[in-house]
Enzyme design. Structure first.
Site, mmCIF file in Angstrom:
data_model
loop_
_atom_site.group_PDB
_atom_site.id
_atom_site.type_symbol
_atom_site.label_atom_id
_atom_site.label_comp_id
_atom_site.label_asym_id
_atom_site.label_seq_id
_atom_site.Cartn_x
_atom_site.Cartn_y
_atom_site.Cartn_z
ATOM 1 N N ILE A 128 71.881 59.897 -88.850
ATOM 2 C CA ILE A 128 72.306 61.158 -89.500
ATOM 3 C C ILE A 128 71.056 61.657 -90.152
ATOM 4 O O ILE A 128 70.391 60.983 -90.917
ATOM 5 C CB ILE A 128 73.406 60.800 -90.561
ATOM 6 C CG1 ILE A 128 74.742 60.324 -89.624
ATOM 7 C CG2 ILE A 128 73.831 61.902 -91.278
ATOM 8 C CD1 ILE A 128 75.904 59.597 -90.558
ATOM 9 N N ASP A 129 70.910 62.914 -89.843
ATOM 10 C CA ASP A 129 69.870 63.861 -90.446
ATOM 11 C C ASP A 129 70.203 64.717 -91.554
ATOM 12 O O ASP A 129 71.139 65.381 -91.177
ATOM 13 C CB ASP A 129 69.142 64.522 -89.523
ATOM 14 C CG ASP A 129 68.109 63.466 -88.278
ATOM 15 O OD1 ASP A 129 68.105 62.379 -88.597
ATOM 16 O OD2 ASP A 129 68.065 64.129 -87.346
ATOM 17 N N VAL A 130 69.618 64.587 -92.620
ATOM 18 C CA VAL A 130 70.290 65.330 -93.827
ATOM 19 C C VAL A 130 69.164 66.236 -94.496
ATOM 20 O O VAL A 130 68.081 65.864 -94.689
ATOM 21 C CB VAL A 130 70.884 64.489 -94.957
ATOM 22 C CG1 VAL A 130 71.353 65.295 -96.110
ATOM 23 C CG2 VAL A 130 71.834 63.366 -94.189
#
Lengths: 262, 207
Positions: A128-130
Site C-alpha cells: 500500500i503506497d500512501v
C-alpha cells in the site's frame, strides 16, 4: 531479544535495477543480480523485488525473475504486474515465496483471496503506497503512485487483510528515497488497525529509523531501499546491509519484549 | 540422488535451486513409479494440510511414500508443511497425515502467546538442535526462516531434534528412524540450511 526482519526492496526497471525518490527520478544502478549476490553473502533476512514498469507494460519478466532468484537463498517477494492467479503460480514455480500485489490490491481484491486460498495467506503481501494529497489527507495511490485510489490507507489495509493477505508493506511516497526517516504516525495508524504484520517502508536512512518503526510505528518488520544501495543521500552506489552485531546493538536489543507484535 | 516429490504444493524451484547450488544431484517428480525407485526423498509443501493430503491421495502418492519409507527404509526429509504431513494427524483440516512419525500437528496456542506474538510465526528464529549428523558443521548460532501457524507435537521427546521459541518453546525438528521433518525452510536459510541439506544428502541412516 527478538529478531525483527530487515528487508531490502530492489526496484526493477529499464532491464536493470533503479532507485527512485518519491517514486520519481529513477536512477539506473546496473544489474540486480550483482546486488542480490551481495545481499545473499551478507545473509539478508529477505528480499523484495518490485518491477515498477510491469503494470504499465502489462508484462512480467518471468525468465529474468528466475535468474535473479536463483542467486538468493532467502525468502523472495515479487511484485509488479501480477493480475492473475496463473501468473502467481508461475512465479512460485520459479522460486518466489511471496507475491506482492499493489495495484491489484485496490482494484481487484479477489486476486488476494484466490492466491491465498491456493498458497496460503503467508504467500500474499499487500503493498500500500500512501501520499498526502492537496488537502493534507493520507491517500492511497496505485499504478506506481500515479492514480489515487478510492479507499483510505486503513480501510484498504483492513480489506486486504480480510481478503487473505498475510502481511502489508506500507510505503510513504512522500518519504521514499529521502533518508529522512519513516512516517511513524502513518505506520502506527495502519499497524494498529490490522492484526497481520505491517512492514515499514519509505524514508529509512539509518538503523535507528528501524527501531522507531517498531517502537513508535508498531510495525513487525522494516524495509528500505535507498539506504541499502547508496552510501548516503545523493552519493554513489554502495550495496550494503547492516551486520548482525549492528542490528543487535542498535535495533533488536532496544525493542522492549512486549513492544511489538511480531 | 534426491527425488523431490512434486504434487503441486511446494516451493520446488527454491529447493531445487539450493540443491543444485550445493552440488547435490536431484530430480523433481510426481510420478509414483519414479518415487518408487528413489533412494532419498524430500517432501516439500506450502499451504493447507488437508488440501495437501487430499492431493497426495488423488495422485496416488500416499501409499507409495508410506511403503518406501516403512518397508524399504528410504530416508525422507519433510520441509515445512511436508514436515507436518509425516505426522499422524493435524488440527488443520482435522485429518490424518502420512503417519510416519508419532506426532500430531497442532495450532499455536494463542493463550500462551502472551507478548502479542502474531500467528503465523514468520521470520528468522535461532534454532538450537540435537547433536546429530543432520546438523554437523552448521554454523552457530544457527537460524532458520519460518512461516507457519501450526507446529509439531511429538509423543516421545526423544524424537525431537530441534526447537524454536515463539511465545513458547516447540519442537521444530523431528526424527523418527529414517524420517526427518523440519518446520523451517532450509532452502531459504542461507548457509545454515545449505549445510543441513548437504548433511541430509550425505548422512547414513542406520536402522
Amino acid at each position: 531479544m527478538k529478531r525483527i526482519r530487515v528487508i531490502p526492496i530492489l526496484l526493477l526497471a529499464q532491464s536493470g535495477m533503479v532507485k527512485t525518490e518519491r517514486f520519481a527520478k529513477p536512477r539506473y544502478l546496473g544489474d540486480p543480480i550483482n546486488a542480490v549476490k551481495i545481499f545473499n553473502e551478507k545473509r539478508a533476512d529477505e528480499l523484495v523485488l518490485l518491477d515498477i514498469e510491469a503494470t504499465a507494460k502489462g508484462r512480467i519478466e518471468f525468465d529474468w525473475i528466475s535468474d535473479i532468484v536463483s542467486e538468493a537463498f532467502m525468502p523472495i517477494g515479487y511484485g509488479g504486474g501480477v493480475a492473475s492467479v496463473e501468473q502467481a503460480a508461475e512465479l512460485f514455480k520459479r522460486g518466489v515465496e511471496k507475491i506482492v500485489v499493489n495495484t491489484a490490491a485496490a482494484e481487484n481484491p479477489n486476486l488476494i483471496s484466490q492466491i491465498a486460498a491456493r498458497y496460503g495467506n503467508q504467500a500474499v503481501v499487500a503493498s500500500i503506497d500512501v501520499k498526502m494529497n492537496f488537502w493534507k489527507k493520507s491517500r492511497v495511490y496505485t499504478r506506481n503512485g500515479r492514480k489515487e485510489a478510492a479507499a483510505d490507507p486503513v480501510t484498504l489495509a483492513r480489506a486486504c487483510r480480510d481478503a487473505g493477505a498475510g502481511e502489508i508493506i506500507l510505503t510513504s511516497i512522500d518519504r521514499e528515497g529521502t533518508f529522512g526517516g519513516y512516517d511513524t504516525a502513518l505506520l502506527e495508524t495502519v499497524a494498529s488497525a490490522v492484526d497481520i504484520p505491517v512492514v515499514a517502508n519509505g524514508g529509512a536512512g539509518a538503523v535507528d529509523d528501524f527501531k522507531r518503526a517498531v517502537t513508535e510505528g508498531k510495525c513487525s518488520a522494516v524495509a528500505a531501499s535507498s539506504m541499502f544501495v547508496f552510501a548516503k543521500k545523493d552519493e554513489g552506489m554502495l550495496i550494503s546491509y547492516p551486520s548482525e552485531q549492528e542490528l543487535q546493538d542498535k535495533f533488536w536489543s532496544r525493542i522492549p519484549r512486549s513492544g511489538a507484535g511480531i | 540422488m534426491i527425488t523431490i516429490i512434486e504434487y503441486g504444493l511446494g516451493n520446488l524451484g527454491s529447493i531445487r535451486n539450493m540443491l543444485v547450488r550445493s552440488g547435490i544431484k536431484c530430480t523433481v517428480s510426481g510420478d509414483p513409479d519414479v518415487i518408487q525407485s528413489a533412494s532419498r526423498l524430500i517432501l516439500p509443501g506450502v499451504g493447507h494440510f488437508k488440501f495437501a493430503m487430499d492431493t497426495l491421495h488423488e495422485r496416488g502418492l500416499v501409499t507409495v511414500i508410506q511403503q518406501r519409507v516403512r518397508e524399504a527404509r528410504v530416508p525422507l526429509l519433510g520441509i515445512c508443511l511436508g514436515g507436518q504431513l509425516i505426522g499422524r494427524y493435524s488440527e488443520e483440516g482435522d485429518v490424518a497425515g502420512l503417519d510416519l512419525v508419532p506426532m500430531d500437528v497442532v495450532a499455536f496456542d494463542r493463550a500462551r502467546l502472551t507478548l502479542g506474538e502474531k500467528v503465523p510465526h514468520m521470520g528468522w528464529t535461532v534454532t538450537p538442535h540435537a547433536d546429530i549428523p543432520l546438523f554437523a558443521s552448521v554454523q552457530q548460532p544457527a537460524r532458520y526462516y519460518y512461516v507457519h501457524s501450526f507446529h509439531f507435537r511429538c509423543d516421545d521427546a526423544h524424537d525431537e531434534i530441534a526447537w524454536a521459541e515463539h511465545g513458547y518453546r516447540f519442537a521444530s525438528g523431528v526424527r523418527h528412524g529414517n524420517v526427518i521433518g523440519v518446520q523451517f525452510h532450509p532452502e531459504k536459510s542461507h548457509v545454515y540450511g545449505q549445510q543441513l541439506l548437504r548433511n541430509f544428502a550425505a548422512m547414513e541412516f542406520g536402522a
